[in-house]
Scaffold this active site. Sequence first.
Site, PDB file in Angstrom:
ATOM      1  CG  ASP A  21      -2.112   0.910   1.074  1.00 53.07           C
ATOM      2  OD1 ASP A  21      -2.395   1.355  -0.061  1.00 53.07           O
ATOM      3  OD2 ASP A  21      -2.765   1.205   2.102  1.00 53.07           O
ATOM      4  CG  HIS A  38      -0.134   2.139  -9.270  1.00 57.76           C
ATOM      5  ND1 HIS A  38      -0.367   1.792  -7.958  1.00 57.76           N
ATOM      6  CD2 HIS A  38      -1.205   2.894  -9.636  1.00 57.76           C
ATOM      7  CE1 HIS A  38      -1.517   2.303  -7.560  1.00 57.76           C
ATOM      8  NE2 HIS A  38      -2.043   2.990  -8.554  1.00 57.76           N
ATOM      9  CG  LEU A 132       9.141 -17.274  -3.727  1.00 60.04           C
ATOM     10  CD1 LEU A 132       8.794 -17.278  -2.242  1.00 60.04           C
ATOM     11  CD2 LEU A 132       9.715 -15.911  -4.106  1.00 60.04           C
TER      12      LEU A 132
END
Length: 248
Positions: A21, A38, A132
């Site tokens: 955020d 972004h 991962l």
Amino acid sequence: MGEALKPDFSPLPRHVAVIMDGNGRWAKQRGKNRLLGHEAGAESAREAVQACADWGVPNLTLYAFSRENWSRPRLEVEGLMHFLKRFLDTREEELVREGVRVRGIGRLADLPAGPLAALRRVEASTAQGQRLTLRLALSYGGRQEILDAAATLARRLAENPQAAPLTEADLRSALYDPEMPDPDLIVRTAGEQRLSNFLLWQASYAEFWFTEVLWPDFRRAHLLEALREYHGRTRRFGGVPTAEGTPA
Ligand code: IPE
Ligand code: IPE
Ligand code: MG
């Protein structure tokens, strides 16, 4: 790419989930368009992925786009979808090389055709990744996930009434990714202290770590700080702590 030094904070969380955020505020502070926030945030995402792969955190989930985020202005939504596709297109090779397996969770059918096709392609090309598992929460809502699971279970029960009574394992098996372990640690950047509809079912015993740092400014060192603090927590799961900090 990054230094591969492993933090000595074992046991590391098996699953770190991040509510990324503050992109908009980061851009605003610089007098720039939110979309530049972004774009910068995508770089932080890349760094977090690499850090988890290097350090041996086996599952990372990034909250990239919520169901509620569709309510943002059209240009911002289009920009976010553009950066998602660009991330997948430009990082595919690196993800394969680094042993990162990518999966999407959420109402993925809501995504525009381009980003959805890129996601499906990268899911397939990275399917053998062993280091991962990176889950991207896209058009994701925790309530919708539970609702979708309930609908799946209702169908199963209608077909096979013997399946009653339902168990927690049944519900888990109907979630977007039944293989996903519950998050041990949920990180949220940019000062807000709420879940915003993220992993509602799975977060029941998660540890939380909040920072004022805005997502585009989030670096490895911040993640390390979160892991350090997680390491010092005592998880009780409703039980009584033992000397090792695990429930008796
Ligand atoms: C997070 O940054 C990215 C998404 C929610 C898609 P925001 O865009 O929410 O940034 P703020 O909260 O407005 O600063
Ligand atoms: C949560 O951030 C969603 C993502 C990080 C993708 P928001 O910025 O959308 O959350 P609220 O609106 O502040 O709760
Ligand atoms: Mg926000």
